[in-house]
Design a protein around this motif. Sequence first.
Motif, PDB file in Angstrom:
ATOM      1  N   PHE A 102       0.835  -1.204   0.000  1.00 36.42           N
ATOM      2  CA  PHE A 102       0.000   0.000   0.000  1.00 36.42           C
ATOM      3  C   PHE A 102       0.868   1.252   0.000  1.00 36.42           C
ATOM      4  CE2 PHE A 102      -2.326   3.375   2.135  1.00 36.42           C
ATOM      5  CZ  PHE A 102      -3.478   3.414   1.370  1.00 36.42           C
ATOM      6  N   GLN A 103       1.961   1.212   0.753  1.00 40.58           N
ATOM      7  CA  GLN A 103       2.836   2.379   0.821  1.00 40.58           C
ATOM      8  C   GLN A 103       3.425   2.722  -0.539  1.00 40.58           C
ATOM      9  OE1 GLN A 103       6.579   2.359   0.760  1.00 40.58           O
ATOM     10  NE2 GLN A 103       6.469   4.608   0.821  1.00 40.58           N
ATOM     11  N   LEU A 104       3.894   1.699  -1.277  1.00 37.43           N
ATOM     12  CA  LEU A 104       4.481   1.953  -2.588  1.00 37.43           C
ATOM     13  C   LEU A 104       3.417   2.405  -3.589  1.00 37.43           C
ATOM     14  CD1 LEU A 104       7.057   1.933  -4.241  1.00 37.43           C
ATOM     15  CD2 LEU A 104       6.596  -0.447  -4.844  1.00 37.43           C
ATOM     16  N   SER A 105       2.219   1.834  -3.482  1.00 34.88           N
ATOM     17  CA  SER A 105       1.129   2.270  -4.360  1.00 34.88           C
ATOM     18  C   SER A 105       0.785   3.728  -4.107  1.00 34.88           C
ATOM     19  CB  SER A 105      -0.111   1.393  -4.130  1.00 34.88           C
ATOM     20  OG  SER A 105       0.163   0.042  -4.413  1.00 34.88           O
ATOM     21  N   THR A 106       0.737   4.097  -2.836  1.00 33.15           N
ATOM     22  CA  THR A 106       0.438   5.483  -2.481  1.00 33.15           C
ATOM     23  C   THR A 106       1.545   6.415  -2.932  1.00 33.15           C
ATOM     24  OG1 THR A 106      -0.721   4.643  -0.527  1.00 33.15           O
ATOM     25  CG2 THR A 106      -0.273   6.997  -0.588  1.00 33.15           C
ATOM     26  N   LYS A 107       2.775   5.929  -2.888  1.00 34.48           N
ATOM     27  CA  LYS A 107       3.910   6.713  -3.366  1.00 34.48           C
ATOM     28  C   LYS A 107       3.743   7.043  -4.852  1.00 34.48           C
ATOM     29  CE  LYS A 107       8.294   8.069  -2.575  1.00 34.48           C
ATOM     30  NZ  LYS A 107       8.743   8.873  -1.427  1.00 34.48           N
ATOM     31  N   HIS A 108       3.326   6.056  -5.628  1.00 28.62           N
ATOM     32  CA  HIS A 108       3.091   6.288  -7.051  1.00 28.62           C
ATOM     33  C   HIS A 108       1.918   7.247  -7.274  1.00 28.62           C
ATOM     34  CE1 HIS A 108       5.766   2.839  -7.692  1.00 28.62           C
ATOM     35  NE2 HIS A 108       5.845   3.226  -8.950  1.00 28.62           N
ATOM     36  N   LEU A 109       0.890   7.127  -6.448  1.00 24.74           N
ATOM     37  CA  LEU A 109      -0.254   8.030  -6.571  1.00 24.74           C
ATOM     38  C   LEU A 109       0.153   9.465  -6.255  1.00 24.74           C
ATOM     39  CD1 LEU A 109      -3.259   8.537  -6.993  1.00 24.74           C
ATOM     40  CD2 LEU A 109      -3.647   7.900  -4.604  1.00 24.74           C
ATOM     41  N   ALA A 110       0.951   9.637  -5.219  1.00 23.76           N
ATOM     42  CA  ALA A 110       1.438  10.974  -4.865  1.00 23.76           C
ATOM     43  C   ALA A 110       2.311  11.535  -5.983  1.00 23.76           C
ATOM     44  CB  ALA A 110       2.218  10.915  -3.554  1.00 23.76           C
ATOM     45  N   LEU A 111       3.138  10.665  -6.571  1.00 22.71           N
ATOM     46  CA  LEU A 111       4.001  11.101  -7.669  1.00 22.71           C
ATOM     47  C   LEU A 111       3.171  11.528  -8.875  1.00 22.71           C
ATOM     48  CD1 LEU A 111       6.833  11.443  -8.856  1.00 22.71           C
ATOM     49  CD2 LEU A 111       6.804   9.012  -9.446  1.00 22.71           C
ATOM     50  N   VAL A 245       5.455  -6.433  -5.816  1.00 28.86           N
ATOM     51  CA  VAL A 245       5.730  -7.817  -5.405  1.00 28.86           C
ATOM     52  C   VAL A 245       7.127  -7.933  -4.799  1.00 28.86           C
ATOM     53  CG1 VAL A 245       6.088 -10.171  -6.232  1.00 28.86           C
ATOM     54  CG2 VAL A 245       4.136  -8.840  -7.049  1.00 28.86           C
ATOM     55  N   PHE A 246       8.128  -7.377  -5.475  1.00 33.61           N
ATOM     56  CA  PHE A 246       9.503  -7.443  -4.954  1.00 33.61           C
ATOM     57  C   PHE A 246       9.652  -6.598  -3.699  1.00 33.61           C
ATOM     58  CE2 PHE A 246      10.403  -9.328  -8.995  1.00 33.61           C
ATOM     59  CZ  PHE A 246      11.578 -10.054  -8.820  1.00 33.61           C
ATOM     60  N   TYR A 247       8.967  -5.476  -3.647  1.00 34.38           N
ATOM     61  CA  TYR A 247       9.046  -4.567  -2.506  1.00 34.38           C
ATOM     62  C   TYR A 247       8.541  -5.231  -1.237  1.00 34.38           C
ATOM     63  CZ  TYR A 247       8.625  -0.007  -0.125  1.00 34.38           C
ATOM     64  OH  TYR A 247       8.753   1.052   0.739  1.00 34.38           O
ATOM     65  N   ARG A 248       7.527  -6.050  -1.361  1.00 30.30           N
ATOM     66  CA  ARG A 248       6.962  -6.737  -0.215  1.00 30.30           C
ATOM     67  C   ARG A 248       7.824  -7.894   0.278  1.00 30.30           C
ATOM     68  NH1 ARG A 248       0.785  -8.160  -1.073  1.00 30.30           N
ATOM     69  NH2 ARG A 248       1.109  -8.758   1.103  1.00 30.30           N
TER      70      ARG A 248
END
Length: 252
Positions: A102-111, A245-248
């Motif tokens: 979720f954190q990485l997804s939100t990072k992309h959304l913020a970007l 996937v890799f981030y998790r």
Amino acid sequence: MSVPSSRKITQILRAELDKLVTLPLIWLTLMGTFILNLLLAAAFTSIGLQGAAGTQSILNIGLASMGYLQAGFIILGIIAICSEYIGGQIRTTLTTIPWRGFQLSTKHLALATLTVPAAIIIAGSGVLYTFMIMRDTAVEIEIDTMIKTLAGATGYLTLTTLLSAAIGSLLRRTTPALVILLGYYFVVSPLLRDFLPNIKNYFPDTAGYYMYMPPSSDQIIVLTPLQGTGISMLWTLIFITVAIVFYRKRDA
């Protein structure tokens, strides 16, 4: 691990936006890209005035710098992700926000939230400059065509930024990510177009070109803007999914 509530989602998004807007390299990249685009727009406009300006469209000339302009947004996406790995700030982020995917997804959304207005301003500035200089000589364009073309250019630059961010997340290092992406966009992809003409239109950068390609009678339209958008989005979503996937699974 429980899913964050809507209030936490808003807080996480705000935190990711705060990290981006307070990062000096983000603004230096955007400012440098803006200045470079104006210089290129001036150069292409000057060439247009010296040539057959009457047969050229303001959009064709104003967006002629897109091939170079994308480099700034590639750098933007990489910096947005890889900057947290410098000095180990990513550990603090993951301690505060344990939901990795979720954190990485939100990072992309913020970007994306930051990139869209930046792309509109930067891409639009080149078209505006060309219009101011060549409005009496170049072929007239309809306002609807201009809006659709600028929307496509904005979408392409945003997707390029997000794809670059995903690659940055996979590599976690700025220099390797820059070498691979800039090498692909400016060296590998142009060469592959000559060797693989049947599939070149399905490369992310080539498909993305059709998102904003100004209408022209002397060009063969292989993909519609909608098809180009779909292919570019598919590439971006694939890389973001792989990055998540890799981030998790990996250690910080």
